[in-house]
Write a protein that holds these residues in place. Structure first.
Motif, PDB file in Angstrom:
ATOM      1  N   ASP B 415       0.665  -1.006  -0.066  1.00 49.10           N
ATOM      2  CA  ASP B 415       0.124   0.087   0.132  1.00 49.10           C
ATOM      3  C   ASP B 415       0.893   1.325  -0.153  1.00 49.10           C
ATOM      4  O   ASP B 415       0.438   2.189  -0.771  1.00 49.10           O
ATOM      5  CB  ASP B 415      -0.985  -0.045   1.109  1.00 49.10           C
ATOM      6  CG  ASP B 415      -0.483  -0.426   2.459  1.00 49.10           C
ATOM      7  OD1 ASP B 415       0.779  -0.818   2.223  1.00 49.10           O
ATOM      8  OD2 ASP B 415      -0.957  -0.363   3.496  1.00 49.10           O
ATOM      9  N   LYS B 629      -6.092  -6.499  14.363  1.00 49.69           N
ATOM     10  CA  LYS B 629      -5.290  -5.188  13.874  1.00 49.69           C
ATOM     11  C   LYS B 629      -3.796  -5.243  14.169  1.00 49.69           C
ATOM     12  O   LYS B 629      -3.363  -5.728  14.981  1.00 49.69           O
ATOM     13  CB  LYS B 629      -5.870  -4.169  14.902  1.00 49.69           C
ATOM     14  CG  LYS B 629      -5.547  -2.830  14.450  1.00 49.69           C
ATOM     15  CD  LYS B 629      -6.299  -1.905  15.422  1.00 49.69           C
ATOM     16  CE  LYS B 629      -5.874  -0.413  15.387  1.00 49.69           C
ATOM     17  NZ  LYS B 629      -6.394   0.291  16.644  1.00 49.69           N
ATOM     18  N   ARG B 632       1.776  -1.324  12.089  1.00 43.76           N
ATOM     19  CA  ARG B 632       2.928  -1.678  11.167  1.00 43.76           C
ATOM     20  C   ARG B 632       4.009  -0.850  11.457  1.00 43.76           C
ATOM     21  O   ARG B 632       4.127   0.365  12.019  1.00 43.76           O
ATOM     22  CB  ARG B 632       2.300  -1.336   9.781  1.00 43.76           C
ATOM     23  CG  ARG B 632       0.944  -2.072   9.423  1.00 43.76           C
ATOM     24  CD  ARG B 632       0.735  -1.811   8.268  1.00 43.76           C
ATOM     25  NE  ARG B 632       1.359  -2.261   7.215  1.00 43.76           N
ATOM     26  CZ  ARG B 632       1.268  -1.895   6.027  1.00 43.76           C
ATOM     27  NH1 ARG B 632       0.345  -1.011   5.643  1.00 43.76           N
ATOM     28  NH2 ARG B 632       1.923  -2.438   5.130  1.00 43.76           N
ATOM     29  N   TYR B 638      -3.126  -1.968  10.229  1.00 43.87           N
ATOM     30  CA  TYR B 638      -3.811  -2.608   9.300  1.00 43.87           C
ATOM     31  C   TYR B 638      -4.794  -3.695   9.615  1.00 43.87           C
ATOM     32  O   TYR B 638      -4.543  -4.198  10.694  1.00 43.87           O
ATOM     33  CB  TYR B 638      -3.049  -3.299   8.090  1.00 43.87           C
ATOM     34  CG  TYR B 638      -3.660  -4.051   7.004  1.00 43.87           C
ATOM     35  CD1 TYR B 638      -4.057  -3.508   5.767  1.00 43.87           C
ATOM     36  CD2 TYR B 638      -3.773  -5.633   6.952  1.00 43.87           C
ATOM     37  CE1 TYR B 638      -4.626  -4.106   4.868  1.00 43.87           C
ATOM     38  CE2 TYR B 638      -4.469  -6.098   5.972  1.00 43.87           C
ATOM     39  CZ  TYR B 638      -5.045  -5.489   4.670  1.00 43.87           C
ATOM     40  OH  TYR B 638      -5.682  -6.105   3.876  1.00 43.87           O
ATOM     41  N   PRO B 679      -0.115  -7.205   3.831  1.00 40.35           N
ATOM     42  CA  PRO B 679       0.044  -5.975   4.640  1.00 40.35           C
ATOM     43  C   PRO B 679       0.167  -6.421   6.082  1.00 40.35           C
ATOM     44  O   PRO B 679       0.833  -5.463   6.929  1.00 40.35           O
ATOM     45  CB  PRO B 679      -1.059  -5.003   4.391  1.00 40.35           C
ATOM     46  CG  PRO B 679      -1.678  -5.528   3.220  1.00 40.35           C
ATOM     47  CD  PRO B 679      -1.708  -6.934   3.185  1.00 40.35           C
ATOM     48  N   CYS B 680      -0.255  -7.475   6.791  1.00 42.55           N
ATOM     49  CA  CYS B 680       0.074  -7.830   7.811  1.00 42.55           C
ATOM     50  C   CYS B 680       1.540  -8.062   8.297  1.00 42.55           C
ATOM     51  O   CYS B 680       2.050  -8.059   9.221  1.00 42.55           O
ATOM     52  CB  CYS B 680      -0.709  -9.105   8.418  1.00 42.55           C
ATOM     53  SG  CYS B 680      -2.406  -8.516   8.513  1.00 42.55           S
TER      54      CYS B 680
END
Lengths: 421, 1025
Positions: B415, B629, B632, B638, B679-680
């Motif tokens: 992202d 949740k 990051r 994310y 994205p985790c």
């Protein structure tokens, strides 16, 4: 692209046929014995007949006397690979190439023995030594004797009805009508006995037919039975389209090609030797001959001449458009049928299922090709025991059972998943 | 306690482990839907007659349809190698940046219909991922025309535009996946060399950057070592799913299986957090917290170093039981030297360093680990993408080209990269995507150029230093696309095709410049035909020397390991790949989406894997939706919202989410299935470099009150405690070949081998087909299922239908647990139609649609079946499948259709994948495994046509052929020379038939699973964990 399977398979097959037929012993000095002539004839009809005739010029020159005109070695070289002679500038080859428009197809798979056999046949044919075999009788399906049907279906004795389909319903109807009439008469008698004092109502005698409920019920039963019988017959024929002879984009005549010219079926439908589909020849195959053959005086069923139809063909070729033939023979999707199994392995004549194509101007479906049609043959035909595969799996069984060769059905020709998967 | 089957209880789910009796609401009960209760149905005589009349008429009118005119259109010029109806096989290979497999592709009339593992070439093993890959070739959602600034253009215009655009550009960056082929690499490098500042970056979704760096630092070569799993007597895996997803799973599985037969068995220890396919197959699986992995490897290294007399940092204390396990593993590694191997799949320098050093200390180099041979399946450097982002932010890139990569979706910082791309675009950077689909990255590009599928392209690869592969296209580009290399040559203004480029490169580098054109042509043709060529090895790596730099690296790594270990007490999220879906590249492939994950046995979508302990601790129920949740590293957070799946064998504080889901823009199958978990992930920095890391501890879980169903297939049927699988330990097996199978021995002795029956004894005239499946070799990967789907036109049905237990797979791999619920033993059992000689299904069919064949096959005639489903009811193995709807488009009534959109039956294009020799079943028909009858018939026909007996081993079923471990053997039981007969005789002690006591006389035998576990003492220890 390299492939694991190539054309080799076909040539191997043809070779195999040649070797089996010829016994592999035909040589130069061999006299024209009938076996060699027969072998030569087979080879000639498979490979040569599309372009050559014995006594007259066709696409290629008349072949009578060819052994005197040319040397053996030259013939071997020419037949097996005409291009190489042409490229080498051989004068005879160049002359022939100029004279005849179609260049000869290379037959690299023919052995010297094969070619010898062909030449011996040509010589014999030119001298008129070959006895003309009678044309095979039209392949009609004679119903096999009734006792042949004593097969079992799922363990139950199964007997195919030998009578025509309408007989049974008719007999039942007759029986019912007679029974009804008898009951009605008996009924009336009882009534009369019971009501002797009363006058019977005056009405015309035929009226009892309409008023008697037994008669009415009988009529109804008759109607139902006859109707069902008819429905059954019609239903069974549904989709089998016997006699189907659709109009094709080109009025191709099998009578001319397979009949008069005597071209082998597998010359064009070569897929039958290799696998599932017999296949319809690609336009290129047609053009092999029709590059040169542009006219034909034959008058076809619809009144057009051969020349007109050939013009259509040339048109397709020039436009680069494949021909959309209409399928005449088509099995449902849930049936698996493999031509090679039947043609190559079992050695069944094409005519057994496709009819006497050599006499058809318009391709017509001759039989009701139903499951019964297939099974009838499977139940009666014996396994070809000269095949090594069958020998390996069946010879012990045959010894045990006293030498009786089993039928196709007995070794699995009646399994569902023989054809349905 | 004895380890045999007798004392074991097998269970499929946690509910079952704790006394499930078949009616738990959690499972939906025995029936997927409430049974229709008898309704009092009153109908007057007149209504009845009306209904009968209308019904009869409807049937009559529906069956009276005009016979359609069918066309038969022959070729204009028939290609030489094509005969309609006869398949042609081409050798090629599959490589999409994720998995490599050398293949023979079966083509019919010019279209590929099945991929088969190459019988001779290296990497000739296929996983389910490769087996199903033809669906991705016939994917209608692929791009067809170039798109420039949102407008479709034709090729000539595009090429002109691009040539102009690229001319005079200074700074050009190209992002590619790992390119293995010499010619392919040379071309790309030539392309970027044409610019003043051109550079090519390699981006791997599943990166091995750390291992590459470690090899470079320790051994001076920047490639992966080749792992000879077949030579390892002792194998230790640490967070490495090498049988399921890591590097070359199918190839590794084939090597691994060579040492899983009890006659020559390795011992496999697996330290891991989530229960992976590899862990499920290990002899000893030790659950660890993911952040313990480095410490575990360091522990191994220290212990081995101590034995080798090398100075090493002292091992970290990991708790009593784990330390004991490590002692034991290290002891056995040392004892087995040099035939010992440690493997870790982590992208972490300390982990890879300790693993490599341990291997070098036990002398594995040259035996189980080969750096000279090398492995080139991953070449990426994770730092490059981080640098690229910086360059984009600094506006120093003129043109950015993405070739076959999709970092916006599958990069952990996708992202933020997308943000940078968008901003760079505004500032004038031109983004070009060479892509098969308009995926997440391509959607951001100014210019999206369609490229051909690997099956439509020429390609080459050098997976190891001694193997060179040439891959030919097996079909012409279906959608008017062009392979990327051809496009590139056009842009470079070269008047040549990649085919010619490849040949020229081959001549120069492989065949040698000398020799005539004819000699070269023969050389080339042979290579293309065979698909591979063995090369001689030339590279030399330096010996292990403990230089000061290396010592410093070890110290740093030890420090890093202890820092990571501190996180081991906390909640942690691990990203992982599901065996069928992998990175999500083929997410639009319905066959893969519906292929159950081997462990969780789920289809369609991802979920949050929660350990049994954690679930208890946090009071999480199965299928309860959780909010996850992740905070990051780059700031922000994310969130994913997915149902929980309570999984035995996952230690406390560990959560797992599969990547590869939540795709957009690539087709209807992939859309709205699961959520994107990439994205985790985060990164791990070490020595000034960043490495993609799929573990994170900055995670919060919030249970919600929602519930979402997970489409699991293991819960569809229940074994009800009957002994359908059997196992034993190697020690017991050595003493007693009947170990684990004693009940059968007693039974055989009692009956003296005679089978008491009221049925007539069946005799088979020609052949009697039979199968033996070795449960010791079956790793449960599911390649057989994928192969069967493709071979037999098995339709995918979609999540909703799977939830209703309507899945159609002809072969399934049942997974059973046993033992400790917190670390269960796993056993896999492929279950297919057992082709019983006394089949219970046959007796109950009212129309004799299923019957025994003369070759011992339980056959199913679809066109005879009326769909009573009595057979499925009466089948004790639950292997019959009913077409509840028209999943294939074969029915006459469009109303019945329930074809999966974008699935393999959806469009004319997609249907090209279907096998034309197997009928496509319609609604209302029962179906099941046929023992690949079409292959049997074909092999028999070939033998007859060649006028020879059928050779042993000539018939292979699709499942057998696809099995990378050769667990499945098939053949004619009547032929003494068949391997299947040999197996049945030689391994009589291990042979059993499922539910043999029912006297169904199955044709499929199983061999008892043997675990290499010193029976008694180890089991006790296990219970302590």
């Amino acid at each position: 692209m390299a492939s694991y399977i190539s054309l080799r398979g076909v040539s191997r097959y043809v070779l195999g046929v040649a070797i089996v037929l010829g016994g592999g012993t035909a040589t130069h000095s061999q006299q024209a014995d009938p076996k060699t002539i027969e072998q030569g004839k087979q080879l000639f009809q498979t490979n040569c007949v599309a372009c050559h005739k014995i006594n007259e010029d066709f696409l290629g020159p008349a072949l009578a006397g060819v052994t005197e005109r040319r040397s053996r070695e030259w013939l071997y070289a020419w037949i097996r690979n005409s291009d190489s002679l042409l490229m080498a500038g051989d004068p005879t080859a160049v002359e022939l190439d100029k004279k005849y428009p179609a260049r000869m197809t290379p037959f690299t798979f023919l052995t010297r023995e094969d070619i010898d056999a062909i030449l011996i046949y040509i010589e014999a044919e030119a001298k008129g030594e070959v006895t003309v075999a009678a044309a095979p009788p039209p392949a009609e399906k004679a119903p096999p004797p009734a006792e042949e049907h004593k097969e079992t279906l799922h363990g139950l004795p199964f007997r195919a009805p030998a009578l025509p389909g309408w007989v049974l319903p008719a007999l039942v109807t007759l029986y019912l009508v007679v029974a009804m009439g008898l009951i009605a008469r008996w009924n009336r008698k009882v009534d009369q006995l019971l009501d002797q004092e009363q006058e019977p109502p005056s009405m015309p005698t035929w009226m009892w037919l309409v008023t008697n409920r037994f008669v009415v019920a009988g009529m109804f039963v008759v109607l139902v039975v006859v109707g069902c019988g008819w429905l059954y017959e019609a239903g069974a024929n549904l989709g089998h389209s016997v006699g189907y002879a659709p109009k094709q984009p080109i009025e191709f005549s099998h009578k001319v090609h397979a009949g008069q010219l005597g071209i082998e079926c597998t010359h064009c439908h070569s897929g039958a030797l290799r696998g599932k589909h017999a296949g319809i020849p690609s336009l290129r195959v047609c053009m092999n001959c029709h590059q040169a053959v542009r006219t034909s005086e034959v008058v076809l069923a619809s009144g057009t001449t051969g020349t007109q139809e050939i013009e259509k063909l040339i048109g397709y070729w020039q436009r680069g458009e494949p021909i959309g033939w209409v399928r005449v023979f088509s099995l449902p999707d849930h049936v698996y049928f493999n031509h090679a199994q039947h043609v190559v392995v079992a050695g069944i004549e094409c005519t057994e299922c496709h009819g006497d194509v050599a006499r058809m101007n318009v391709m017509t479906k001759p039989f009701r090709i139903s499951m019964g049609f297939c099974l009838e043959c499977h139940r009666t035909r014996q396994v070809k025991m000269d095949n090594m595969y069958y020998q390996a799996v069946l010879s012990a069984h045959i010894r045990e059972t006293g030498g009786k060769v089993p039928t196709v059905a007995q070794i699995g020709g009646q399994d569902c998943q023989n054809c349905h998967y | 306690m004895k380890e045999g089957t007798e004392n074991r209880r097998y269970w499929c789910t946690i509910e079952e482990a704790s006394g499930y009796n078949g009616s738990s609401p959690q499972q939906g009960g025995e029936f997927s839907e409430p049974l229709p209760t008898p309704v009092k149905w009153q109908m007057s005589r007149r209504s009845f007659l009306k209904a009968t009349g209308i019904g009869g008429l409807a049937v009559a009118s529906a069956s009276c349809w005009k016979v359609p005119v069918r066309k038969a259109i022959p070729y204009l010029i028939q290609p030489e190698e094509v005969t309609p109806g006869v398949p042609v096989f081409y050798s090629t290979f599959y490589w999409d940046g994720e998995e490599l497999a050398t293949l023979l592709v079966k083509c019919r009339e010019g279209r590929p219909i099945k991929v088969e593992p190459h019988p001779r070439a290296p990497f000739g093993s296929t996983s389910a991922y490769v087996q199903a890959s033809l669906v991705s070739l016939y994917d209608a959602s692929r791009m067809r025309k170039p798109i420039i600034n949102g407008e479709e253009k034709d090729w000539a215009e595009t090429d002109g535009h691009l040539r102009q655009l690229l001319a005079g550009k200074r700074s050009v960056r190209v992002v590619t996946p790992t390119l293995m082929g010499g010619a392919t690499e040379a071309l790309w490098d030539e392309f970027v060399a044409g610019f003043e500042d051109g550079r090519r970056l390699t981006y791997d979704v599943t990166s091995a950057s750390a291992l590459l760096d470690v090899c470079e630092k320790v051994k001076g070569v920047r490639h992966l070592p080749y792992f000879h799993l077949d030579r390892a007597d002792v194998l230790v895996g640490v967070e490495a799913d090498f049988l399921g997803t890591w590097l070359a799973p199918a190839h590794f599985a084939s090597l691994y299986a060579k040492r899983r037969h009890p006659s020559n068995m390795n011992v496999h220890y697996q330290f891991e957090s989530l229960l992976t396919l590899t862990g499920a197959n290990a002899d000893r699986r030790i659950p660890i917290h993911p952040f313990m992995a480095e410490a575990v490897l360091m522990g191994l290294y220290s212990r081995v170093a101590q034995r080798a007399g090398v100075d090493a940092p002292p091992p970290l204390t990991l708790g009593n039981s784990l330390d004991l396990q490590l002692d034991e593993a290290a002891e056995r590694l040392w004892a087995a030297r040099p035939n010992a191997l440690v493997i870790t799949g982590l992208n972490s320098v300390p982990a890879q360093l300790f693993a490599l050093l341990t291997n070098l200390l036990v002398g594995a180099e040259g035996t189980t680990l080969n750096l000279e041979q090398g492995l080139h399946l991953r070449k990426g450097n994770d730092q490059e993408l981080i640098d690229l982002k910086r360059e984009l932010d600094n506006r120093s890139v003129d043109v950015l080209i993405f070739y076959r990569v999709n970092p916006v979706y599958n990069y952990v910082f996708g992202d933020t990269l997308a943000e940078s791309i968008k901003q760079a675009k505004q500032k004038g950077t031109i983004i070009i995507a060479l892509t098969e689909k308009l995926h997440e990255t391509a959607a951001l590009a100014d210019i999206a150029i369609p490229i051909s599928n690997p099956y439509e392209s020429w390609k080459d690869a050098q997976p190891t230093n001694d193997t060179y592969l040439v891959g030919q296209p097996v079909v012409r580009p279906l959608l008017g696309t062009r392979q990327a290399e051809d496009t590139l040559l056009k842009w470079m203004g070269r008047e040549t095709t990649f085919y010619e480029y490849l040949r020229a490169w081959y001549r120069k580098n492989i065949a040698g410049e000398r020799g005539s054109w004819l000699e070269f042509e023969a050389h080339w043709q042979k290579n293309v035909h065979d698909g591979y060529r063995q090369l001689s090895l030339s590279t030399q790596s330096k010996p292990l020397v403990f230089t000061p730099e290396l010592s410093a690296l070890i110290l740093n790594s030890a420090r890093e390991a202890s820092i990571l270990l501190e996180k081991a007490g906390h909640q942690c999220l691990v990203l992982y790949q599901k065996v069928p879906i992998r990175t999500g590249e083929q997410a639009n492939n319905a066959w893969l989406q519906e292929l159950p994950d081997p462990i969780t046995r789920t289809t369609w979508g991802n979920y949050i894997v929660v350990g049994n302990g954690t679930a208890r601790h946090l009071n999480i129920r199965d299928e309860q939706v959780l909010e996850l949740k992740v905070l990051r590293a780059a700031g922000g957070s994310y969130q994913v919202r997915l149902p929980a799946l309570v999984q035995p064998g996952v230690p406390e504080n560990v959560l797992g989410v599969a990547v590869g889901y939540g795709r957009t823009g690539i087709g209807k199958v992939a859309e709205a299935v699961g959520q994107n978990a990439y994205p985790c992930g985060g990164w791990l920095s070490f020595g000034g470099k960043a490495y993609i890391d799929w573990r994170t501890s900055a995670v919060e879980v919030k249970p919600t009150s929602d519930k979402e169903s997970i489409a699991r297939v293991q819960t569809h049927h229940f074994a009800e405690g009957r002994p359908v699988v059997k196992e034993t330990t190697l020690e017991e097996f050595r003493h007693n070949p009947w170990a684990g199978n004693e009940d059968r021995r007693h039974w055989l002795e009692k009956t003296k081998g005679k089978r008491t029956t009221i049925y007539p004894q069946r005799e088979f005239l020609k052949h009697e087909w039979g199968m033996v499946i070795d449960l010791s070799l079956c790793i449960g990967c599911g390649a057989c299922v994928a192969a069967c789907n493709n071979e037999n036109n098995v339709p995918p049905v979609g999540k909703k239908e799977v939830l209703r237990r309507h899945d159609m797979h002809w072969i399934r791999i049942d997974r059973y647990y046993s033992g400790n619920i917190d670390n269960p033993d796993v056993i896999f059992q492929p279950m297919l139609c057992q082709h019983c000689d006394h089949a219970p299904c046959e007796n109950v069919c009212p129309v004799a649609a299923t019957a025994q064949s003369t070759e011992g096959i339980n056959q199913m005639a679809y066109n005879r079946c009326i769909g009573t489903r009595y057979c499925a009811n009466n089948c004790p193995y639950k292997v019959r499948r009913f077409n509840w709807y028209d999943y294939t488009g074969a029915d006459s009534f469009p109303l019945n259709e329930r074809i999966l959109p974008d699935g393999p039956f959806d469009s004319e294009l997609a249907r090209l994948v279907l096998n034309p020799d197997v009928v496509v079943r319609s609604r209302g028909v029962m179906e099941k495994c046929t023992f690949c009858i079409q292959r049997i018939q074909q092999a028999k026909l070939q033998a007859k046509m060649d006028n020879r007996p059928l050779q042993p081993g000539e018939v292979t079923t699709a499942c057998q052929q696809a099995c990378p471990t050769n667990a499945i053997t098939f053949g004619d039981v009547k032929n003494e020379k068949e391997t299947v007969v040999k197996k049945m005789k030689d391994e009589e002690g291990r042979l059993f038939f499922v539910l043999e006591e029912l006297h169904t006389l199955p044709s499929v035998g199983y061999l008892v699973k043997v675990r290499n576990r010193p029976a008694q003492q180890q089991t006790d220890k296990q219970a302590h964990i």
